[in-house]
Write an enzyme that holds these catalytic residues in place. Structure first.
Site, PDB file in Angstrom:
ATOM      1  N   GLU A   1       0.828  -1.344  -0.020  1.00  0.00           N
ATOM      2  CA  GLU A   1       0.038  -0.068   0.077  1.00  0.00           C
ATOM      3  C   GLU A   1       1.024   1.225   0.114  1.00  0.00           C
ATOM      4  O   GLU A   1       0.508   2.205  -0.536  1.00  0.00           O
ATOM      5  CB  GLU A   1      -1.008   0.016   1.181  1.00  0.00           C
ATOM      6  CG  GLU A   1      -2.148  -1.167   1.161  1.00  0.00           C
ATOM      7  CD  GLU A   1      -2.615  -1.295  -0.104  1.00  0.00           C
ATOM      8  OE1 GLU A   1      -2.721  -0.308  -1.009  1.00  0.00           O
ATOM      9  OE2 GLU A   1      -2.956  -2.502  -0.658  1.00  0.00           O
TER      10      GLU A   1
ATOM     11  N   HIS B   1       3.595   6.469  -5.430  1.00  0.00           N
ATOM     12  CA  HIS B   1       3.110   6.817  -6.559  1.00  0.00           C
ATOM     13  C   HIS B   1       2.122   7.967  -6.641  1.00  0.00           C
ATOM     14  O   HIS B   1       2.274   8.975  -7.518  1.00  0.00           O
ATOM     15  CB  HIS B   1       2.364   5.502  -7.208  1.00  0.00           C
ATOM     16  CG  HIS B   1       2.148   5.514  -8.644  1.00  0.00           C
ATOM     17  ND1 HIS B   1       1.252   4.964  -9.432  1.00  0.00           N
ATOM     18  CD2 HIS B   1       2.559   6.472  -9.614  1.00  0.00           C
ATOM     19  CE1 HIS B   1       1.341   5.093 -10.490  1.00  0.00           C
ATOM     20  NE2 HIS B   1       2.194   5.879 -10.935  1.00  0.00           N
TER      21      HIS B   1
HETATM   22 ZN   LIG Z   1      -2.711  -2.607  -4.775  1.00  0.00          ZN
END
Ligand SMILES: [Zn+2]
Length: 700
Positions: free
Chosen positions: A486, A492
Site C-alpha cells: 500500500e 506513486h
Molecule cells: Zn494494490
C-alpha cells in the site's frame, strides 16, 4: 445559469449549502487537508449535490462558449471544473470506505445513480464533444507540450470511448444497453451476496468440524445463533477455495464445504446467477458492436498498457506451461502423502489445502507465533516502510498530531523531500473495524496538480487485528508485505509531479497501477531493509537468520496451485469477453469447461479462483476483461526488480531514476513507452516465474 450582482455565479442547487458547510471553501489546514474535526455526516450530501450542480454549470458554460474552441478555453477549462465536487467526494470516499455508518450509507445509496448520470451528462454532451474534437483534430498544429497533448488525447478518447462519436440513434441504444448492464450488474451482486450467505456449511454435528480451533468452533456456533439456526455455521468466503479446508479433518466435511462454494450460485432458485451471466456476456458483445469493436475486451483494453486482448492472451498463454507443471508436481507430492497415510483416494480439489498445509509444516516448520514478535507495527512502519523510502528516495517523515483525522487510531505524517521541501501528507489507518471495507487500499484526499499548486494528501487503509489496550500490534509477514504494498501506491501518489490533475499520480491504467505497489513489496525481504526492522519488540534482538530463511523459502510454497487458479480465472474472464458479436447466449457451465480446455488449464484438482457464476470482479465489479491486470502488473514488478538487482539494488541513484522516469509521471505518457524507456527493454515474464519458483532451474 444566473449571475449575481457582483458578477459572482449564483447556483440554483445551493439551498442547503452555504458558508457554514466545511466543504464550502478550500480547507485552510496544511496541505488543504480535510477538516475532519468540523465535518459532520450531514455535510456530505449537500456538498456533493451542490458540487455536481456547480460542475454542470461550469461544463455548460464551456460547451456554450461563443468563442472558438481552444486548448485553454475547453480542455484546461474542464480541468478547472468540479473543485467543490472533488473536495467533497474524496473525503466522502475516505469515510465511506474506512469508517461507514448508516447515515453515510444512506447518502451513498441516494447519490450512486445521480453520480452515474452526472458522468454521462458530461461525456455524452454533443456540444462539448464537438469542441474537444475540433481541438483534437488540429492538435499537431497547436504547439502544445507533451503533457498537454496527452491531456487532449485523454479527453478525446474518453469521450469516444463513452460513445460520443455515435449517431443519436446509436447513443440512445447504447444508453439503453448501459442501463440494462448496470441493472444486471447490480442484480448479480445482490444475488451473489444472498447465494453466498445461503451456501454456508451448516451442521449440528460438532465432530464434522474436527480440526478447527476452539475459537473457530465458537465462532461457528455464534454464527448459527445469529441466524437462528441450530448447530454450527461456517460462512463462505468469496473465492473457490475456503480457508477452513486446510483444517477440516473429516473428508466429507471438506467435500461439502467445497461443493457448497463451487455450486453456490447454481441452485436454480432466485439466486442462480447463470441467466444473468449469459445475458451480460451477450449484452457486452452487442455493446462492442455498437462501439465498433470486434469484441468487448478490445473496447475495454484500448487505454490499457496491454492495449488489446491478443497481447493479454499471449502473455497469459506464456504462463500456463510453467505454472501447470508446478501444480502437477505439487499434486504428486500431495498424492504421495495421501497414499502414505493410506487414504485410499485420488486427490480432489477439497483435499488440496488440507494436505498442502501438512506438506508446508513438514517442509518449512514455520510457526507464526515465532515470527510475529519481530514485526511490531510501528517499528515495521518507521524502521521498515519509511526507512526503505528514505534510503531509496531521500524522503523523511515527521508525525503530526495537529491534523484532524476521521477516527482516533489514524496517524498522520508530513513527508519532506530530499531537498527539504514539503512533499505530501500521508495518513495510515491500520486496524480492522466492523465498519471498514475488507482488504487494504490507498486513496487520495487531495490530488496533486501544478494547475492548482496542490500537493498530494494520500491515505493507506488496512485491516490488521487491533491489539488489546496496552498490548503491541504484532503482524504476520503477509501483513508486513501489505504495508509495503500500500505504501508503494502511496509513493506513486506522493511523487506525482504533473500539471493536470486528470493525469496525476495513480490515475493510470488498471494493468499498470499495481506495478508501483507490488514493486515496493520487494523491499520487505531486501536484506538491508529487513535487518533494519525485523527486531524483537521486547529485546530488540534481530530475527535469527534461520527464521528469516524459513520465511523466504515458504514464500515459494504452493505457488503452482496459487498461480494456476489465478491464471485460470484470468483466462476465463478473457474468453468470456472476446466472444464476437452475434454469438448466441452461452450456457456458463459448458462455456467454462471449453474455455479452460482451450487454454490448457483444465486441471481437475485446481479449479479457477472464481467460477463464472460467482466471478464478482467481472460481472459485478469493474474488472471485466481486466482480471489479467493483476498478473500483468506482477510481471512488471519482478521485471523492474531485476533491473535494480543488476544495477546495485537499493541506492539513491536508482531510486531517483525510477522516481523521475516513472513514479512522478502519472499518466503523462503512453505507459508502455514510459516503462520501456526506464527499463531499457520490454518487460519479460521470466523474473516473475523465477520469483514464484515456477521455472525448471528454480527447482520447485
Ligand atoms: Zn494494490
Amino acid at each position: 445559469m444566473s449571475i449575481g450582482t457582483a458578477g459572482t455565479p449564483v447556483y440554483a442547487a445551493d439551498t442547503e449549502f452555504g458558508p457554514s458547510n466545511p466543504f464550502y471553501a478550500e480547507s485552510t489546514l496544511p496541505f488543504h487537508a480535510p477538516p475532519f474535526d468540523k465535518i459532520k455526516d450531514t455535510d456530505y450530501q449537500p456538498a456533493i449535490e451542490a458540487g455536481m450542480a456547480h460542475q454542470r454549470e461550469e461544463i455548460n458554460q464551456i460547451a456554450n462558449d461563443p468563442a472558438a474552441p481552444t486548448f485553454e478555453n475547453t480542455i484546461v477549462a474542464m480541468e478547472k471544473t468540479g473543485r467543490l465536487f472533488e473536495r467533497a467526494m474524496l473525503a466522502f470516499g475516505c469515510v465511506t470506505g474506512a469508517n461507514l455508518n448508516p447515515t453515510l450509507q444512506k447518502v451513498q445509496e441516494i447519490e450512486a445513480p445521480k453520480l452515474a448520470a452526472h458522468n454521462d451528462a458530461i461525456f455524452l454532451d454533443a456540444k462539448l464533444f464537438q469542441r474537444v474534437k475540433t481541438i483534437y483534430d488540429k492538435r499537431g498544429s497547436l504547439k502544445l507540450d507533451a503533457e498537454s497533448l496527452r491531456l487532449v488525447d485523454w479527453y478525446y478518447k474518453k469521450f469516444v470511448h463513452s460513445g460520443a462519436n455515435l449517431s443519436e440513434a446509436d447513443k440512445a441504444q447504447l444508453k439503453k444497453l448501459n442501463e440494462e448492464e448496470s441493472t444486471l450488474t447490480q442484480g448479480f451482486t445482490t444475488k451473489l451476496l444472498a447465494a453466498t450467505k445461503d451456501a454456508a456449511l451448516v451442521t449440528t454435528d460438532k465432530a464434522a468440524l474436527a480440526g478447527l480451533t476452539d475459537a473457530q468452533i465458537a465462532a461457528a456456533a455464534e454464527a448459527a445463533k445469529t441466524r437462528k439456526t441450530e448447530g454450527y455455521i461456517v460462512p463462505l468466503q468469496n473465492t473457490t477455495q475456503q480457508p477452513d479446508l486446510s483444517l477440516l479433518k473429516e473428508r466429507a466435511s471438506r467435500q461439502t464445504l467445497f461443493e457448497n462454494s463451487w455450486n453456490r450460485a447454481e441452485k436454480s432458485g432466485a439466486n442462480d446467477t447463470r441467466e444473468t451471466v449469459s445475458r451480460l456476456a451477450e449484452l457486452r458483445t452487442q455493446k462492442a458492436k455498437l462501439l465498433g469493436f470486434p469484441n468487448y475486451a478490445s473496447w475495454k483494453l484500448e487505454d490499457q498498457m496491454a492495449k488489446n486482448p491478443a497481447a493479454a492472451i499471449k502473455f497469459m498463454d506464456s504462463l500456463v506451461p510453467g505454472t501447470t507443471a508446478a501444480a502437477r508436481s505439487e499434486a504428486r507430492d500431495i498424492q504421495a502423502l495421501i497414499d502414505q497415510q493410506k487414504g485410499g483416494f485420488q486427490l480432489q480439489p477439497w483435499d488440496w489445502e488440507f494436505y498442502a498445509e501438512q506438506v508446508r509444516k513438514a517442509k518449512y516448520d514455520l510457526d507464526e507465533s515465532q515470527i510475529k514478535p519481530y514485526f511490531e507495527l510501528s517499528n515495521v512502519l518507521e524502521n521498515g516502510v519509511f526507512y526503505a523510502a528514505n534510503q531509496m528516495y531521500g524522503i523523511t517523515f515527521k508525525e503530526r498530531k495537529d491534523i484532524p483525522v476521521w477516527q482516533e487510531d489514524v496517524r498522520v505524517f508530513e513527508v519532506t523531500d530530499s531537498n527539504g521541501k514539503p512533499l505530501a501528507l500521508w495518513y495510515g489507518d491500520y486496524f480492522k473495524r466492523d465498519n471498514k471495507n475488507g482488504g487494504a487500499w490507498m486513496d487520495s484526499l487531495v490530488t496533486q496538480s501544478k494547475l492548482f499548486s496542490a500537493l498530494p494528501v494520500v491515505i493507506n487503509v488496512c485491516n490488521f487485528a487491533k491489539p488489546a489496550a496496552g498490548q503491541p500490534a504484532l503482524l504476520n509477514f503477509r501483513d508486513v508485505t501489505t504495508m509495503f504494498h500500500e505504501f508503494g501506491h502511496a509513493l506513486h501518489g506522493m511523487f506525482a509531479d504533473t500539471v493536470y490533475p486528470t493525469l496525476s499520480g495513480t490515475a493510470v491504467a488498471r494493468d499498470f497501477v499495481e506495478f508501483p505497489s507490488q514493486f515496493n513489496e520487494n523491499w520487505a525481504t531486501y536484506p538491508a531493509v529487513f535487518h533494519h526492522y525485523a527486531k524483537h519488540y521486547q529485546t530488540g534482538e534481530p530475527m535469527p537468520a534461520e527464521l528469516m530463511q524459513k520465511i523466504k523459502k515458504s514464500l515459494k510454497f504452493n505457488q503452482g496451485y496459487a498461480f494456476t487458479e489465478v491464471v485460470a480465472a484470468a483466462q476465463l474472464d478473457m474468453q468470456w469477453h472476446t466472444l464476437p458479436p452475434g454469438t448466441p447466449k452461452q450456457n456458463p457451465d459448458e462455456f467454462e469447461k471449453q474455455a479452460l480446455d482451450k487454454t490448457n488449464l483444465a486441471l481437475s484438482y485446481v479449479p479457477p479462483r472464481y467460477r463464472s457464476s460467482y466471478f464478482a470482479h467481472i460481472w459485478g465489479g469493474g474488472y471485466s476483461a481486466g482480471y489479467y491486470a493483476y498478473l500483468w502488473a506482477e510481471m512488471l514488478d519482478h521485471d523492474a526488480f531485476q533491473w535494480f538487482d543488476e544495477h546495485g539494488g537499493l541506492t539513491r541513484a536508482n531510486g531517483d531514476r525510477v522516481r523521475k522516469m516513472v513514479l512522478s509521471r502519472g499518466n503523462t505518457e503512453d505507459l508502455g513507452k514510459m516503462y520501456d524507456a526506464w527499463r531499457g527493454a520490454k518487460p519479460s515474464v521470466e523474473p516473475m516465474m523465477k520469483f514464484r519458483g515456477l521455472t525448471p532451474e528454480s527447482g520447485n
